[in-house]
Design an enzyme around this catalytic site. Structure first.
Site, PDB file in Angstrom:
ATOM      1  N   ASP A 116      14.559  27.874   2.823  1.00 16.45           N
ATOM      2  CA  ASP A 116      14.740  28.183   4.232  1.00 16.45           C
ATOM      3  C   ASP A 116      16.146  27.837   4.709  1.00 16.45           C
ATOM      4  OD1 ASP A 116      13.669  28.898   6.928  1.00 16.45           O
ATOM      5  OD2 ASP A 116      14.119  26.790   7.314  1.00 16.45           O
ATOM      6  N   LYS A 122       9.972 -11.464  18.081  1.00 12.12           N
ATOM      7  CA  LYS A 122       9.013 -10.359  18.115  1.00 12.12           C
ATOM      8  C   LYS A 122       9.722  -9.031  17.868  1.00 12.12           C
ATOM      9  CE  LYS A 122       5.722 -12.691  21.154  1.00 12.12           C
ATOM     10  NZ  LYS A 122       5.001 -12.669  22.452  1.00 12.12           N
ATOM     11  N   CYS A 158      -7.154  -3.560  29.955  1.00 11.65           N
ATOM     12  CA  CYS A 158      -6.901  -3.509  31.397  1.00 11.65           C
ATOM     13  C   CYS A 158      -7.576  -4.665  32.130  1.00 11.65           C
ATOM     14  CB  CYS A 158      -7.400  -2.178  31.963  1.00 11.65           C
ATOM     15  SG  CYS A 158      -6.562  -0.741  31.258  1.00 11.65           S
ATOM     16  N   LEU A 182       2.793  -7.149  36.137  1.00  5.77           N
ATOM     17  CA  LEU A 182       3.338  -6.262  37.153  1.00  5.77           C
ATOM     18  C   LEU A 182       4.735  -5.868  36.704  1.00  5.77           C
ATOM     19  CD1 LEU A 182       2.337  -8.322  40.332  1.00  5.77           C
ATOM     20  CD2 LEU A 182       1.174  -6.289  39.467  1.00  5.77           C
TER      21      LEU A 182
END
Length: 533
Positions: A503, A128, A225, A231
């Site tokens: 600049d 992943k 959710c 956790l």
């Protein structure tokens, strides 16, 4: 990495190996079957291999994962796999080495790619890759990331930009899941939705025929959710029931105070019951999309010295991904010697298609007009009463659009020499101007009021030093598939790159001239192709 770095937590405040394993055992006993070591960066912890080995001994634990920045992965992965590491997430927000250095404020891009390669070699499937998509920084790399899944067993996970302390979050930087999905579907219309696993935080898709897949983590636009079962315990032992919440409970302090297993379970249970039904203390977008106008890029010209690229990205990729198919990205900066003069050629990207002829240094010969040169005597951006109005392109067909524009900056001998030798106090003017040109192309619809927002699939900015005129020649190319052209994006890119050079050099000389800002070619429109003679 924040500009000022991060304040390290004193070692005494961190959980010890024993404390980590005590808490892990407690959670696994209560039914947790997957533990992921994340960070910060977990692989800098000297006992990480030992922690994985002891976690593997916990009865009932099915998966041990790690989320890493990948810098140390290739070195440690064989040991980690041997002791039981079963899942790998690698954080990588860009495929451009110079941009990587800007984001993480250190070198190491090639080590991350080597780590991904090592994970594939050792049989992890999928590997992943986590990419946080930020408008004005890396949303133009969506297709490059997706293309990696063609020949590699990767799950590239595009993550919506989320609010955390210190990341200067705002809605304008967020690219929504739907916008990302539309971009990918424009390139691969046959994109297939995959079934979602229970409690999954990702929406997965697969391009038919590709080995890997892509996923979207929609934390902001379509929060999950209601099904979140995660956790988190921080490195210093605080329990967080929501990644976004400020509420934390110190399990470390209770452990060190001699709390029993039952007392710890009571504390944890009370915290979980306080978990809110949506992101804690956060104004959620729910089903609304973010504002259409992207914000000014977070690229900071004060830090351009970190952007200097010393190695060809394409050569790195060829080495690290040998035997696999990956997009080849050329060097950000090439230094070439020729005709007795020192020249530096800068390019943000190069293609091998037919368009490359007019973009590569050395092939800037004037082109003769070709194709029908249709014009209109009616101004398109005014209505029948002469008032300014945006053109309705809703019924126009989508076609492949390409535009090339140029500009010249006459620096004068003093400023030219400093730019040529990269001795400006402000930093590398060519790199900064190149990045400014890329960013400007993406922001054209904000700068030019009646321009449509275009999802650009490719931007290329080249700068070449001309010692005979003490000048910098700029060429900008933009490509998109859609109902409207991209000549304004190319012109804006070239013009802003030129202004940026001004600049960067104005402290040395005010006798700088910007000239020859013009469209060189335009293809793909209904009115026919244009090539400037």
């Amino acid at each position: 990495m924040p500009e000022e770095g991060v304040q390290l937590t004193p070692k005494a405040n961190l959980l010890t190996t024993e404390e980590i394993l005590t808490l892990a055992q407690l959670f696994v006993k209560e039914g947790v079957d997957k533990i992921r070591l994340t960070g910060g960066e977990p692989l800098i912890r000297p006992d990480v291999v030992d922690i994985v080995a002891q976690l593997q001994q916990l009865e009932g634990l099915r998966t041990i994962g790690v989320t890493t920045n990948g810098i140390n992965l290739a070195r440690l992965l064989p040991q980690l796999q041997k002791v039981g590491l079963s899942a790998i997430n690698i954080s990588l927000d860009t495929l451009v080495p110079a941009k990587f250095e800007f984001i993480v404020r250190r070198k190491g891009f090639h080590k991350v790619m080597e780590g991904i390669h090592k994970a594939i070699e050792l049989g992890y499937n999928p590997v992943k890759v986590n990419c946080v998509v930020m408008r004005g920084l890396n949303e133009d790399e969506l297709l490059d990331f997706a293309a990696l899944t063609e020949g590699l067993p990767l799950d590239v996970r595009f993550i919506e930009y989320m609010p955390f302390d210190g990341n200067k979050w705002n809605f304008k930087k967020m690219v929504s899941y739907k916008e990302m999905l539309d971009t990918v579907r424009q390139q691969w219309p046959e994109l297939e939705k995959l079934p979602e696993e229970e409690s999954s935080t990702a929406k997965a898709f697969k391009i038919p025929g590709f080995q890997g897949q892509i996923s979207f983590i929609t934390s902001m636009s379509e929060h999950f959710c209601g099904t979140c079962n995660r956790l988190r315990i921080t490195a210093d032992g605080n329990l967080k029931v929501c990644l976004f919440g400020n509420s934390e409970v110190s399990l470390r302090d209770h452990l060190r105070a001699g709390a029993s297993e039952q007392e710890l379970l009571r504390i944890i249970g009370a915290a979980v019951r306080r978990k809110k039904r949506q992101h804690a203390e956060l104004f959620l977008m729910s089903h609304d999309s973010p504002p259409a106008n992207p914000s000014i890029s977070s690229w900071d010209a004060l830090h351009v010295e970190a952007l200097r690229s010393r190695m060809s990205f394409s050569s790195q990729m060829a080495t690290l991904w040998k035997g696999y198919r990956v997009p080849q990205t050329p060097p950000l900066a090439q230094q070439q010697l020729g005709s007795g003069s020192f020249q530096r050629h800068y390019t943000s990207h190069a293609d091998s298609d037919t368009n490359s002829k007019c973009l590569n240094p050395g092939s800037w010969a004037s082109a003769a007009p070709s194709g029908p040169q249709l014009t209109s005597e009616q101004l398109t951006h005014v209505d029948s009463e002469g008032r300014a109005a945006m053109v309705d392109v809703g019924r126009k067909p989508d076609t492949e659009r390409v535009a090339v524009a140029s500009a010249v900056v006459l620096l004068g001998p003093v400023a030219f020499k400093l730019v040529q030798q990269n001795q400006l106090k402000k930093g590398d003017a060519l790199v900064v101007a190149q990045l400014a040109g890329v960013q400007a192309a993406k922001l054209t619809s904000q700068l030019i009021p009646l321009c449509h927002h275009v999802a650009l699939s490719h931007i290329q900015v080249q700068l070449e030093l001309d010692s005979t005129r003490h000048a910098v020649e700029i060429r900008a190319s933009c490509r998109a598939r859609g109902p409207t052209g991209v000549e304004m994006e190319a012109l804006t890119s070239a013009a802003v790159a030129a202004l940026t050079l001004y600049d960067m050099c104005k402290a040395v000389s005010r006798d700088i001239v910007l000239e020859e800002i013009k469209l060189i070619s335009k293809t793909g429109g209904q009115r026919g192709d244009f090539h400037r003679a």
